[in-house]
Scaffold this motif. Structure first.
Motif, PDB file in Angstrom:
ATOM      1  N   MET A   1       4.827  -3.641  -7.620  1.00  0.00           N
ATOM      2  CA  MET A   1       3.852  -2.550  -7.487  1.00  0.00           C
ATOM      3  C   MET A   1       4.419  -1.457  -6.585  1.00  0.00           C
ATOM      4  O   MET A   1       5.028  -1.747  -5.555  1.00  0.00           O
ATOM      5  CB  MET A   1       2.550  -3.061  -6.873  1.00  0.00           C
ATOM      6  N   VAL A   2       4.204  -0.226  -6.971  1.00  0.00           N
ATOM      7  CA  VAL A   2       4.647   0.921  -6.180  1.00  0.00           C
ATOM      8  C   VAL A   2       3.442   1.846  -5.987  1.00  0.00           C
ATOM      9  O   VAL A   2       2.680   2.081  -6.926  1.00  0.00           O
ATOM     10  CB  VAL A   2       5.773   1.700  -6.912  1.00  0.00           C
ATOM     11  N   THR A   3       3.268   2.326  -4.767  1.00  0.00           N
ATOM     12  CA  THR A   3       2.180   3.272  -4.517  1.00  0.00           C
ATOM     13  C   THR A   3       2.767   4.665  -4.322  1.00  0.00           C
ATOM     14  O   THR A   3       3.603   4.876  -3.442  1.00  0.00           O
ATOM     15  CB  THR A   3       1.360   2.859  -3.281  1.00  0.00           C
ATOM     16  N   LEU A   4       2.325   5.567  -5.173  1.00  0.00           N
ATOM     17  CA  LEU A   4       2.803   6.949  -5.117  1.00  0.00           C
ATOM     18  C   LEU A   4       1.662   7.850  -4.648  1.00  0.00           C
ATOM     19  O   LEU A   4       0.526   7.727  -5.139  1.00  0.00           O
ATOM     20  CB  LEU A   4       3.282   7.400  -6.501  1.00  0.00           C
ATOM     21  N   ALA A   5       1.967   8.731  -3.706  1.00  0.00           N
ATOM     22  CA  ALA A   5       0.969   9.666  -3.182  1.00  0.00           C
ATOM     23  C   ALA A   5       1.151  11.000  -3.891  1.00  0.00           C
ATOM     24  O   ALA A   5       2.018  11.795  -3.533  1.00  0.00           O
ATOM     25  CB  ALA A   5       1.134   9.829  -1.678  1.00  0.00           C
ATOM     26  N   VAL A   6       0.349  11.209  -4.917  1.00  0.00           N
ATOM     27  CA  VAL A   6       0.505  12.406  -5.749  1.00  0.00           C
ATOM     28  C   VAL A   6      -0.714  13.308  -5.596  1.00  0.00           C
ATOM     29  O   VAL A   6      -1.852  12.869  -5.823  1.00  0.00           O
ATOM     30  CB  VAL A   6       0.666  12.026  -7.238  1.00  0.00           C
ATOM     31  N   ASN A   7      -0.477  14.542  -5.225  1.00  0.00           N
ATOM     32  CA  ASN A   7      -1.568  15.521  -5.097  1.00  0.00           C
ATOM     33  C   ASN A   7      -2.702  14.984  -4.211  1.00  0.00           C
ATOM     34  O   ASN A   7      -3.882  15.077  -4.568  1.00  0.00           O
ATOM     35  CB  ASN A   7      -2.110  15.920  -6.485  1.00  0.00           C
ATOM     36  N   ASP A   8      -2.318  14.390  -3.089  1.00  0.00           N
ATOM     37  CA  ASP A   8      -3.268  13.885  -2.090  1.00  0.00           C
ATOM     38  C   ASP A   8      -4.104  12.698  -2.582  1.00  0.00           C
ATOM     39  O   ASP A   8      -5.150  12.396  -2.014  1.00  0.00           O
ATOM     40  CB  ASP A   8      -4.223  15.015  -1.623  1.00  0.00           C
ATOM     41  N   GLU A  14       2.463  -0.371 -11.697  1.00  0.00           N
ATOM     42  CA  GLU A  14       3.422  -1.446 -11.904  1.00  0.00           C
ATOM     43  C   GLU A  14       4.572  -0.890 -12.734  1.00  0.00           C
ATOM     44  O   GLU A  14       4.423  -0.647 -13.933  1.00  0.00           O
ATOM     45  CB  GLU A  14       2.746  -2.609 -12.625  1.00  0.00           C
ATOM     46  N   ILE A  15       5.690  -0.649 -12.087  1.00  0.00           N
ATOM     47  CA  ILE A  15       6.836  -0.070 -12.785  1.00  0.00           C
ATOM     48  C   ILE A  15       8.105  -0.789 -12.362  1.00  0.00           C
ATOM     49  O   ILE A  15       8.183  -1.346 -11.267  1.00  0.00           O
ATOM     50  CB  ILE A  15       6.988   1.449 -12.494  1.00  0.00           C
ATOM     51  N   GLU A  16       9.101  -0.744 -13.230  1.00  0.00           N
ATOM     52  CA  GLU A  16      10.397  -1.341 -12.903  1.00  0.00           C
ATOM     53  C   GLU A  16      11.166  -0.404 -11.980  1.00  0.00           C
ATOM     54  O   GLU A  16      10.946   0.813 -11.990  1.00  0.00           O
ATOM     55  CB  GLU A  16      11.186  -1.576 -14.182  1.00  0.00           C
ATOM     56  N   PRO A  17      12.105  -0.958 -11.202  1.00  0.00           N
ATOM     57  CA  PRO A  17      12.866  -0.116 -10.264  1.00  0.00           C
ATOM     58  C   PRO A  17      13.671   0.992 -10.932  1.00  0.00           C
ATOM     59  O   PRO A  17      13.988   1.994 -10.307  1.00  0.00           O
ATOM     60  CB  PRO A  17      13.814  -1.127  -9.585  1.00  0.00           C
ATOM     61  N   ARG A  18      13.962   0.837 -12.221  1.00  0.00           N
ATOM     62  CA  ARG A  18      14.797   1.842 -12.909  1.00  0.00           C
ATOM     63  C   ARG A  18      13.999   3.057 -13.380  1.00  0.00           C
ATOM     64  O   ARG A  18      14.567   4.017 -13.886  1.00  0.00           O
ATOM     65  CB  ARG A  18      15.467   1.195 -14.131  1.00  0.00           C
ATOM     66  N   VAL A  19      12.683   3.015 -13.237  1.00  0.00           N
ATOM     67  CA  VAL A  19      11.834   4.063 -13.826  1.00  0.00           C
ATOM     68  C   VAL A  19      11.934   5.371 -13.040  1.00  0.00           C
ATOM     69  O   VAL A  19      11.876   5.377 -11.805  1.00  0.00           O
ATOM     70  CB  VAL A  19      10.370   3.589 -13.898  1.00  0.00           C
ATOM     71  N   ALA A  24       7.127   7.789 -14.362  1.00  0.00           N
ATOM     72  CA  ALA A  24       6.026   7.195 -13.599  1.00  0.00           C
ATOM     73  C   ALA A  24       4.822   8.132 -13.585  1.00  0.00           C
ATOM     74  O   ALA A  24       3.683   7.701 -13.795  1.00  0.00           O
ATOM     75  CB  ALA A  24       6.481   6.889 -12.175  1.00  0.00           C
ATOM     76  N   LEU A  25       5.080   9.416 -13.355  1.00  0.00           N
ATOM     77  CA  LEU A  25       3.981  10.378 -13.316  1.00  0.00           C
ATOM     78  C   LEU A  25       3.284  10.470 -14.669  1.00  0.00           C
ATOM     79  O   LEU A  25       2.052  10.404 -14.756  1.00  0.00           O
ATOM     80  CB  LEU A  25       4.506  11.763 -12.911  1.00  0.00           C
ATOM     81  N   LEU A  61      14.373   8.524  -8.842  1.00  0.00           N
ATOM     82  CA  LEU A  61      13.747   7.222  -9.045  1.00  0.00           C
ATOM     83  C   LEU A  61      12.371   7.199  -8.384  1.00  0.00           C
ATOM     84  O   LEU A  61      12.228   7.574  -7.210  1.00  0.00           O
ATOM     85  CB  LEU A  61      14.622   6.111  -8.470  1.00  0.00           C
ATOM     86  N   ALA A  62      11.390   6.741  -9.124  1.00  0.00           N
ATOM     87  CA  ALA A  62      10.018   6.704  -8.594  1.00  0.00           C
ATOM     88  C   ALA A  62       9.935   5.827  -7.356  1.00  0.00           C
ATOM     89  O   ALA A  62       9.258   6.168  -6.376  1.00  0.00           O
ATOM     90  CB  ALA A  62       9.063   6.189  -9.676  1.00  0.00           C
ATOM     91  N   ILE A  63      10.637   4.717  -7.351  1.00  0.00           N
ATOM     92  CA  ILE A  63      10.534   3.769  -6.255  1.00  0.00           C
ATOM     93  C   ILE A  63      11.015   4.388  -4.934  1.00  0.00           C
ATOM     94  O   ILE A  63      10.553   4.033  -3.860  1.00  0.00           O
ATOM     95  CB  ILE A  63      11.312   2.474  -6.601  1.00  0.00           C
TER      96      ILE A  63
END
Ligand code: FES
Ligand code: FES
Length: 155
Positions: A1-8, A14-19, A24-25, A61-63
């Motif tokens: 699991m990766v948490t992305l802070a997008v636009n506040d 759930e994404i692979e490390p290569r994404v 991801a967006l 990379l998203a991660i």
């Protein structure tokens, strides 16, 4: 699991490390403003901001963006003065008819605002140089430069 802070707002995906950040967006967060043009770093359609600096989403990379503020065109208006209207750059793009198909426009807008903040909008030549990573197949370049010139006086 990766948490992305997008636009506040936080998106836990759930994404692979290569994404890539672009994938991801678009595919995991449902934010399809950033466009996939070449997917290899040459067109600029995928431009977004990470840590308030422009990056190519397809080559990032998203991660690696976890815990860092990300901004996409969907959140651009929120960075304007009152948050109620479009960003001045968006308004000037409309005013100057700075697009035809619009496919490149999200990336153009994110680069254009960043370029003004970077202090690279003093004249047409400089704008052209620092926007050179954003291609427009419709060749709206003169209109894009005019929009940036006028928006830079309002930002
Ligand atoms: Fe990223 Fe073209 S899709 S540069
Ligand atoms: Fe069509 Fe730029 S407006 S690619």
């Amino acid at each position: 699991m990766v948490t992305l802070a997008v636009n506040d707002r936080e998106y836990t995906v759930e994404i692979e490390p290569r994404v890539s950040l672009l994938s991801a967006l678009r595919d995991a967060c449902g934010l399809t403003g950033a466009k996939r043009g070449c997917d290899q770093g040459t067109c600029g359609a995928c431009t977004v901001w990470v840590d308030d600096r422009r990056v190519l989403g397809c080559l990032t990379l998203a991660i690696g963006c976890e815990g860092r503020p990300i901004r996409t065109v969907e959140g651009l208006a929120d960075t304007a003065a009152d948050g109620e209207r479009l960003h001045p750059m968006q308004e000037e793009f409309i005013q100057h008819d700075a697009f035809q198909c619009g496919y490149c426009t999200p990336g153009q807008l994110m680069s254009a605002v960043a370029l003004v903040h970077e202090g690279h909008a003093t004249d047409d030549a400089e704008i052209g140089e620092w926007m050179s990573g954003n291609l427009c197949r419709c060749a709206a370049y003169p209109h894009i430069r005019a929009a940036i010139r006028d928006a830079s006086t309002r930002m």
